[in-house]
Design a protein around this motif. Structure first.
Motif, short mmCIF file in Angstrom:
data_model
loop_
_atom_site.label_atom_id
_atom_site.label_comp_id
_atom_site.label_asym_id
_atom_site.label_seq_id
_atom_site.Cartn_x
_atom_site.Cartn_y
_atom_site.Cartn_z
N UNK A 10 -1.27 6.64 -11.54
CA UNK A 10 -0.05 6.90 -10.64
C UNK A 10 0.67 7.97 -10.80
N UNK A 11 0.89 8.30 -12.03
CA UNK A 11 1.65 9.36 -12.61
C UNK A 11 0.85 10.72 -12.13
N UNK A 12 -0.33 10.92 -12.46
CA UNK A 12 -1.17 11.87 -12.15
C UNK A 12 -1.23 12.26 -10.75
N UNK A 13 -1.03 11.29 -9.82
CA UNK A 13 -1.23 11.47 -8.60
C UNK A 13 0.25 11.98 -7.95
N UNK A 14 1.27 11.47 -8.54
CA UNK A 14 2.81 11.59 -7.97
C UNK A 14 3.60 11.94 -9.01
N UNK A 15 3.52 13.12 -9.86
CA UNK A 15 4.27 13.22 -11.01
C UNK A 15 5.68 13.72 -10.82
N UNK A 16 6.10 13.79 -9.40
CA UNK A 16 7.49 14.47 -8.94
C UNK A 16 8.32 12.98 -8.35
N UNK A 17 7.76 12.07 -8.56
CA UNK A 17 8.47 11.09 -7.94
C UNK A 17 8.92 10.22 -9.22
N UNK A 18 10.50 10.06 -9.11
CA UNK A 18 10.95 9.37 -10.11
C UNK A 18 10.81 7.92 -10.29
N UNK A 19 10.33 7.07 -9.40
CA UNK A 19 9.76 5.71 -9.36
C UNK A 19 8.67 5.59 -10.40
N UNK A 29 5.72 11.41 0.08
CA UNK A 29 4.27 11.78 -0.27
C UNK A 29 3.60 11.46 1.18
N UNK A 30 2.34 11.94 1.21
CA UNK A 30 1.46 11.82 2.22
C UNK A 30 1.12 10.33 2.30
N UNK A 31 0.90 10.02 3.61
CA UNK A 31 0.73 8.41 3.84
C UNK A 31 -0.52 7.96 3.02
N UNK A 32 -1.76 8.66 2.91
CA UNK A 32 -2.77 8.30 2.24
C UNK A 32 -2.78 8.07 0.74
N UNK A 33 -1.88 9.17 0.39
CA UNK A 33 -1.59 9.27 -1.04
C UNK A 33 -0.43 8.51 -1.40
N UNK A 34 0.41 8.11 -0.59
CA UNK A 34 1.37 7.04 -0.88
C UNK A 34 0.54 5.43 -1.20
#
Length: 335
Positions: free
Chosen positions: A45-54, A12-17
């Motif tokens: 967190x899911x809304x911001x990064x739904x493609x990350x398995x963690x 993910x981008x740094x700020x988003x991460x």
């Protein structure tokens, strides 16, 4: 966060991460204290990064703790696809099937080939879920047998010991074996050092005992008000007699009655200690002679000091000496 989680968030981008990481950390901190708040952080967190398995895994576990079975199952399935088939949370997925009222599907997951890849801790958790599914199906005896594994007799405490003991006790209680259930609830309570279960309460319920919380009792006692003065009975102190010397000494038996008090007729006076009963009246003065001699008889020592050879009159009573007239017989002692 651990190193593996940070590596996965680097996609993910740094700020988003950073934003996602903060929500995940808060979800982890609030998981036990406030499951609902933890679930909200995980959903953000899911809304911001739904493609990350963690992120999907964290959302699924948070939904599971909050009782959102359907959403938890969906998130964990997605996490398995995104994390190249990780099966670590297979027991949670099977338990979600139970929560949705589908124990048969839970058993299908338990018997799947993926279940054989779990480590020892995962297999124990899967056994616990299977026992619950058997109970859901009305198979109480099968639920007990399912948990009769070698780890049940392990003398060393393991991370799963408290949960395993508790599940076994619960299955025994459901099967009507209350005596055995009480024993295993007690073992579970002893092994549950982190208060993950209510084993102590279940044991007390079976045995008919009351649990007393010492910390709460101390708080109640500290805030309690003292009773009013009228509810307290104060006993007077015993009076000390105003007598010189020790107050514990008993009065002497030789002392006579107090002034103005007549002696009791029922209790005769004690005889004088030095008087000897020989058929003569008692004498108050122990040095007096115990007989009345004739008027012309000579009394030893009369008019002078007593001879050194004279016996003590209080012990031996002398007979009167004869008169000067040899023809006159001595007079016997007066009776």
């Amino acid at each position: 966060m651990d190193a593996d989680a940070r590596v996965e968030l680097r996609t993910l981008p740094k700020d988003l991460a950073g934003r996602v990481a903060r929500h995940l950390v808060m979800a982890g901190r609030l998981a036990e204290e406030d499951p609902e708040a933890a679930y909200k952080h995980a959903r953000e967190a899911r809304r911001l990064a739904s493609r990350v398995g963690l992120v999907r895994e964290a959302a699924g576990l948070a939904a599971y703790r909050a009782g959102e079975w359907a959403e938890a199952l969906a998130e964990l399935r997605a996490a398995r696809r995104l994390s190249t088939g990780d099966d670590a949370y297979l027991p949670v997925m099977a338990d979600c099937e139970r929560g949705l009222g589908r124990p048969e599907r839970a058993l299908d997951l338990i018997k799947s080939p993926e279940a054989k890849k779990l480590d020892q801790a995962g297999r124990i958790e899967l056994r616990i879920v299977e026992s619950g599914a058997r109970r859901d199906l009305g198979q109480a005896d099968a639920a007990v047998v399912t948990l009769q594994v070698p780890e049940l007799k392990d003398r060393r405490l393991r991370p799963w010991s408290a949960r395993l003991f508790y599940a076994y006790a619960d299955a025994l209680a459901d099967a009507g074996r209350m005596e055995d259930a009480s024993d295993w609830f007690a073992r579970a309570a002893a092994a549950d050092r982190d208060d993950e279960t209510d084993a102590a309460e279940r044991y007390a319920e079976i045995e008919g005992l009351d649990i007393f919380d010492t910390e709460e009792a101390e708080e109640l006692i500290g805030d309690a008000e003292l009773p009013e003065t009228e509810d307290v009975v104060i006993l007077p102190e015993p009076e000390t007699p105003d007598v010189e010397g020790s107050g514990d000494e008993e009065p002497s038996e030789a002392e006579g009655p107090s002034e103005g008090e007549e002696p009791s007729a029922e209790e005769p006076e004690a005889p004088t200690p030095d008087a000897v009963e020989i058929g003569v009246p008692e004498i108050a003065d122990p040095t007096a002679i115990a007989f009345q001699p004739a008027e012309d008889a000579e009394v030893p020592g009369a008019g002078s000091e007593q001879s050194e050879d004279a016996p003590e009159p209080s012990v031996v009573f002398l007979e009167p000496k004869t008169t000067d007239d040899p023809g006159q017989e001595p007079r016997p002692p007066a009776e």
